[in-house]
Motif scaffolding. Sequence first.
Motif, mmCIF file in Angstrom:
data_model
loop_
_atom_site.group_PDB
_atom_site.id
_atom_site.type_symbol
_atom_site.label_atom_id
_atom_site.label_comp_id
_atom_site.label_asym_id
_atom_site.label_seq_id
_atom_site.Cartn_x
_atom_site.Cartn_y
_atom_site.Cartn_z
ATOM 1 N N CYS A 11 32.945 -1.331 60.553
ATOM 2 C CA CYS A 11 31.849 -2.057 61.216
ATOM 3 C C CYS A 11 31.168 -3.083 60.316
ATOM 4 C CB CYS A 11 30.814 -1.069 61.733
ATOM 5 S SG CYS A 11 29.949 -0.155 60.422
ATOM 6 N N GLY A 12 31.440 -3.041 59.010
ATOM 7 C CA GLY A 12 30.834 -4.008 58.099
ATOM 8 C C GLY A 12 29.487 -3.590 57.539
ATOM 9 N N ARG A 13 29.022 -2.408 57.892
ATOM 10 C CA ARG A 13 27.738 -1.915 57.379
ATOM 11 C C ARG A 13 27.745 -1.932 55.849
ATOM 12 N NH1 ARG A 13 26.269 4.269 58.345
ATOM 13 N NH2 ARG A 13 25.090 4.527 56.420
ATOM 14 N N VAL A 14 26.602 -2.301 55.261
ATOM 15 C CA VAL A 14 26.452 -2.342 53.805
ATOM 16 C C VAL A 14 25.285 -1.463 53.415
ATOM 17 C CG1 VAL A 14 26.013 -3.820 51.802
ATOM 18 C CG2 VAL A 14 27.346 -4.712 53.735
ATOM 19 N N GLU A 15 25.494 -0.634 52.409
ATOM 20 C CA GLU A 15 24.444 0.246 51.896
ATOM 21 C C GLU A 15 24.345 0.077 50.387
ATOM 22 O OE1 GLU A 15 22.299 2.081 53.530
ATOM 23 O OE2 GLU A 15 23.197 1.823 55.513
ATOM 24 N N ASP A 16 23.144 0.238 49.857
ATOM 25 C CA ASP A 16 22.925 0.192 48.419
ATOM 26 C C ASP A 16 23.362 1.501 47.775
ATOM 27 O OD1 ASP A 16 21.771 -2.339 48.516
ATOM 28 O OD2 ASP A 16 19.745 -1.552 48.706
ATOM 29 N N VAL A 17 23.868 1.392 46.553
ATOM 30 C CA VAL A 17 24.228 2.555 45.745
ATOM 31 C C VAL A 17 23.644 2.316 44.361
ATOM 32 C CG1 VAL A 17 26.108 3.904 44.749
ATOM 33 C CG2 VAL A 17 26.402 2.843 46.989
ATOM 34 N N ASP A 18 22.867 3.266 43.871
ATOM 35 C CA ASP A 18 22.321 3.121 42.526
ATOM 36 C C ASP A 18 23.443 3.128 41.502
ATOM 37 O OD1 ASP A 18 19.671 2.845 43.318
ATOM 38 O OD2 ASP A 18 19.370 5.009 43.381
ATOM 39 N N CYS A 19 23.141 2.655 40.320
ATOM 40 C CA CYS A 19 24.104 2.507 39.233
ATOM 41 C C CYS A 19 24.949 3.767 39.075
ATOM 42 C CB CYS A 19 23.351 2.187 37.946
ATOM 43 S SG CYS A 19 24.396 1.552 36.654
ATOM 44 N N ALA A 20 26.256 3.575 38.941
ATOM 45 C CA ALA A 20 27.205 4.684 38.918
ATOM 46 C C ALA A 20 27.067 5.581 37.696
ATOM 47 C CB ALA A 20 28.629 4.140 39.007
ATOM 48 N N LEU A 21 26.960 5.018 36.526
ATOM 49 C CA LEU A 21 26.924 5.806 35.293
ATOM 50 C C LEU A 21 25.990 5.178 34.277
ATOM 51 C CD1 LEU A 21 30.762 6.274 34.781
ATOM 52 C CD2 LEU A 21 29.191 8.000 35.607
ATOM 53 N N GLY A 22 25.175 5.976 33.651
ATOM 54 C CA GLY A 22 24.407 5.526 32.502
ATOM 55 C C GLY A 22 23.469 4.371 32.776
ATOM 56 N N HIS A 23 23.210 3.628 31.733
ATOM 57 C CA HIS A 23 22.280 2.511 31.799
ATOM 58 C C HIS A 23 23.023 1.215 32.104
ATOM 59 C CE1 HIS A 23 19.141 5.068 30.224
ATOM 60 N NE2 HIS A 23 20.008 5.504 29.334
ATOM 61 N N ALA A 24 22.271 0.219 32.591
ATOM 62 C CA ALA A 24 22.864 -1.094 32.858
ATOM 63 C C ALA A 24 23.609 -1.531 31.608
ATOM 64 C CB ALA A 24 21.781 -2.093 33.226
ATOM 65 N N PRO A 25 24.764 -2.059 31.697
ATOM 66 C CA PRO A 25 25.393 -2.568 32.904
ATOM 67 C C PRO A 25 26.238 -1.573 33.675
ATOM 68 C CG PRO A 25 26.693 -3.224 31.039
ATOM 69 C CD PRO A 25 25.498 -2.465 30.500
ATOM 70 N N CYS A 26 26.054 -0.285 33.514
ATOM 71 C CA CYS A 26 26.752 0.766 34.257
ATOM 72 C C CYS A 26 28.187 0.978 33.819
ATOM 73 C CB CYS A 26 26.761 0.524 35.765
ATOM 74 S SG CYS A 26 25.151 0.597 36.507
ATOM 75 N N LEU A 27 28.964 -0.061 33.790
ATOM 76 C CA LEU A 27 30.371 0.072 33.447
ATOM 77 C C LEU A 27 30.655 -0.661 32.154
ATOM 78 C CD1 LEU A 27 31.813 -0.620 36.981
ATOM 79 C CD2 LEU A 27 31.365 1.589 35.932
ATOM 80 N N HIS A 28 31.420 -0.044 31.336
ATOM 81 C CA HIS A 28 31.779 -0.663 30.062
ATOM 82 C C HIS A 28 33.261 -0.994 30.103
ATOM 83 C CE1 HIS A 28 27.852 0.355 28.481
ATOM 84 N NE2 HIS A 28 28.007 1.529 29.052
ATOM 85 N N PRO A 29 33.609 -2.269 30.018
ATOM 86 C CA PRO A 29 35.021 -2.633 30.090
ATOM 87 C C PRO A 29 35.798 -2.081 28.901
ATOM 88 C CG PRO A 29 33.686 -4.529 29.472
ATOM 89 C CD PRO A 29 32.742 -3.411 29.782
ATOM 90 N N SER A 30 37.081 -1.806 29.116
ATOM 91 C CA SER A 30 37.911 -1.290 28.032
ATOM 92 C C SER A 30 38.056 -2.320 26.918
ATOM 93 C CB SER A 30 39.281 -0.882 28.567
ATOM 94 O OG SER A 30 39.918 -1.989 29.163
ATOM 95 N N ASP A 31 37.983 -3.589 27.267
ATOM 96 C CA ASP A 31 38.009 -4.672 26.279
ATOM 97 C C ASP A 31 37.051 -5.743 26.767
ATOM 98 O OD1 ASP A 31 38.493 -6.768 24.528
ATOM 99 O OD2 ASP A 31 40.674 -6.711 24.750
ATOM 100 N N ASP A 32 35.964 -5.962 26.042
ATOM 101 C CA ASP A 32 34.965 -6.937 26.495
ATOM 102 C C ASP A 32 35.298 -8.367 26.073
ATOM 103 O OD1 ASP A 32 34.222 -7.173 23.815
ATOM 104 O OD2 ASP A 32 32.439 -5.938 24.065
ATOM 105 N N HIS A 33 36.406 -8.558 25.343
ATOM 106 C CA HIS A 33 36.867 -9.887 24.936
ATOM 107 C C HIS A 33 35.767 -10.710 24.274
ATOM 108 C CE1 HIS A 33 40.777 -9.395 26.906
ATOM 109 N NE2 HIS A 33 40.088 -8.778 27.859
#
Length: 141
Positions: free
Chosen positions: A96-118
């Motif tokens: 249906c296209g409904r959108v819901e907010d989800v709080d940050c998945a893990l830890g502190h911002a930025p939530c996700l840590h890339p395996s290689d931040d280049h």
Amino acid sequence: MPDATAPEVMRASGLRVTESRAAVYAALRTRPHASADDIHTAVVAELPQASRQSVYNALNDFADAGIARRIEPAGRSMLFELRVGDNHHHLVCTGCGRVEDVDCALGHAPCLHPSDDHGFQVAAAEVTYWGRCATCAATAA
């Protein structure tokens, strides 16, 4: 500034207060994850002379000023919301296209840590979860 008025928010962000911008802000307050067309429809109901272009301009001004956030789910219209600055994510129903907010998945911002931040200094991460909402899942079953 969750309880601030539209003029207070705009002035604090360096934007001139206009009737059209105030109407767009009011529409966004009651319509999180709204498309520009949805906001235009709401604004015209209150301000019949408001043009589509003035609504688009206000939304872009708000996003550029950090008042609103643009959400760009793949294959869908751009959406706007007033929830900014907390690095939350979104669930999008593929039915249906409904959108819901989800709080940050893990830890502190930025939530996700890339395996290689280049060598980047990561400031934020955007995650969109795709699936079916409970209503669409029940209908499909």
